[in-house]
Design an enzyme around this catalytic site. Structure first.
Site, PDB file in Angstrom:
ATOM      1  N   ASP A  45       1.092  -1.170  -0.038  1.00 21.84           N
ATOM      2  CA  ASP A  45      -0.133   0.174   0.046  1.00 21.84           C
ATOM      3  C   ASP A  45       0.907   1.058  -0.027  1.00 21.84           C
ATOM      4  O   ASP A  45       1.088   1.785   1.062  1.00 21.84           O
ATOM      5  CB  ASP A  45      -1.105  -0.249   1.369  1.00 21.84           C
ATOM      6  CG  ASP A  45      -1.948   1.062   1.113  1.00 21.84           C
ATOM      7  OD1 ASP A  45      -1.965   1.684   0.087  1.00 21.84           O
ATOM      8  OD2 ASP A  45      -2.775   1.280   1.873  1.00 21.84           O
ATOM      9  N   HIS A  87       4.539   4.260  13.127  1.00 21.17           N
ATOM     10  CA  HIS A  87       3.402   4.562  12.520  1.00 21.17           C
ATOM     11  C   HIS A  87       1.844   4.362  13.140  1.00 21.17           C
ATOM     12  O   HIS A  87       0.959   4.745  12.687  1.00 21.17           O
ATOM     13  CB  HIS A  87       3.288   4.050  11.114  1.00 21.17           C
ATOM     14  CG  HIS A  87       2.543   2.651  10.988  1.00 21.17           C
ATOM     15  ND1 HIS A  87       3.157   1.591  11.894  1.00 21.17           N
ATOM     16  CD2 HIS A  87       1.680   2.331  10.158  1.00 21.17           C
ATOM     17  CE1 HIS A  87       2.425   0.545  11.323  1.00 21.17           C
ATOM     18  NE2 HIS A  87       1.680   0.849  10.536  1.00 21.17           N
TER      19      HIS A  87
END
Length: 410
Positions: free
Chosen positions: A76, A335
């Site tokens: 992604d 993240h």
């Protein structure tokens, strides 16, 4: 942070956790693979949310000399976060009744009707400055004829959420203000680019008698080759598209929030503190006196003074942070919270009922059409975000702590 450096690694591994017992064995094995690549600059970094990925651990950061690794960017490409704060107190609106339930319930319902989620897309082409520019610069892409159709198809996915761990959240910060946070990426475009160039890299690595074993799943492309240049062009297209995708969704959500609040109150809604950042990408940066390709796979850039977004899990806490520019981590941070359970493991250990009761007890409004897989993304499936933040105090400073109020999932 601790360091692993022994006869089994060409470069050290620097890991922002209290010890190796905090890392799953398969994740550590992948880190060893990275540490034995011949083109790694300085060392391998693992952020405190690290867990096993495809080829490279999620929550991993590496800097490479003159090569780029599609699987170290991830499937992604450009997955990341967008954020905006408002001047509205949640306390002032959450009890307001509309024709579709409370104000938060109504907002969540309108978001679900306006933003395609999961595998859904728009039925008509959407405007996209990024894709229009790509068509005008087709000489950068037309050597990869197998991918050209993706540009046309991507017009129908601009402003769509996707599934998995992607979400749209309405949140409340510590001062009580309503905020908006969205997690999404480049949709089908990024995945196809990754798979295509990973396979091209594999073929070339065999021809070159590469010393990187096939089982590592870390096939590479020298950046000064035709294939390397092609991948960088397509990767950057996916990065720009992902940023635009998030911005379009944020615009839609802000419009819904503004219309709902101003319809039922006499307060004018303002949006501030916008942040739009990637956490799956590679970029040419200078570290320790050399220009290198920093790969952040499930890691966020955190230069000194730079604002970024680190989400927790659905129903948990999230953070807006300011980077400290720590050079040892190549100016990076986690993240998110990082998974404790695989998607299958989460469903095996936590029932739909348990998750739904937990969200109700916390006062979280869930917008999700199919709740059978809701456990995959429940907060129990993830690490404690507060522990993650504790482990990276030398990487970022929290500037805003946020709690989920309402969430839309694919």
């Amino acid at each position: 942070m601790f360091v692993i450096a022994n006869e089994n690694t060409k470069v050290p591994m620097k890991i922002w956790l209290s010890g190796a017992d905090k890392i799953e064995e398969s994740c550590l094995e992948q880190a060893y693979h990275l540490a034995n690549l011949p083109f790694i600059h300085k060392w391998v970094c693992l952020m405190p949310d690290t867990h096993t990925g495809k080829g490279m651990p999620i929550g991993g950061v590496i800097a490479t000399k003159d090569v780029i690794i599609p699987n170290a960017v991830g499937s992604d490409i450009g997955c990341g976060m967008v954020f905006a704060a408002t001047n509205i107190k949640v306390e002032d609106i959450k009890e307001i009744q509309t024709g579709n339930g409370t104000m938060i319930q109504s907002m969540i319902g309108n978001i679900m009707r306006s933003v395609p989620v999961g595998t859904n897309k728009f039925k008509t082409k959407q405007e996209s400055a990024i894709l229009t520019k790509a068509e005008e610069e087709m000489e950068k892409y037309n050597k990869n004829v197998e991918l050209i159709h993706l540009i046309e198809e991507a017009y129908y996915q601009v402003g769509t959420l996707g599934g998995g761990n992607h979400f749209i959240e309405l949140q409340e910060d510590e001062e009580g203000y309503l905020c908006i946070m969205i997690h999404s990426g480049s949709r089908h475009l990024g995945k196809e680019i990754c798979d295509y160039f990973h396979n091209k890299a594999r073929e070339l690595n065999v021809q070159w008698y590469s010393s990187v074993p096939e089982e590592y799943r870390l096939a590479f492309l020298p950046v000064n080759t035709k294939r390397g240049e092609e991948y960088i062009n397509w990767m950057n297209l996916a990065l720009d598209y992902a940023e635009e995708n998030r911005a379009c969704m944020l615009e839609s959500v802000c419009k819904i929030v503004k219309e709902q609040i101003e319809k039922y109150t006499n307060v004018s809604v303002e949006f501030t503190d916008h942040i739009n950042c990637h956490h799956n990408y590679a970029a040419l940066e200078n570290h320790y006196g050399e220009n290198v390709w920093v790969h952040r796979k499930g890691a966020t850039r955190a230069r000194e003074g730079e604002r970024a977004v680190i989400p927790g899990a659905m129903g948990s806490y999230s953070y807006v942070v300011e980077g400290k520019g720590n050079p040892i981590a190549f100016c990076s941070s986690s993240h998110g919270a990082g998974r404790n359970y695989s998607r299958t493991g989460a469903k095996e250990n936590f029932s739909v009922e348990k998750v739904m009761v937990d969200l109700k007890e916390q006062g979280v409004i869930l917008g999700k059409r199919n709740k059978n897989d809701v456990a995959e993304e429940c907060r129990f499936a993830y690490k404690d975000i507060n522990e993650v933040m504790e482990q990276q105090k030398d990487l970022v400073t929290p500037v805003r702590k946020l709690k989920t109020v309402g969430v839309v999932k694919g």
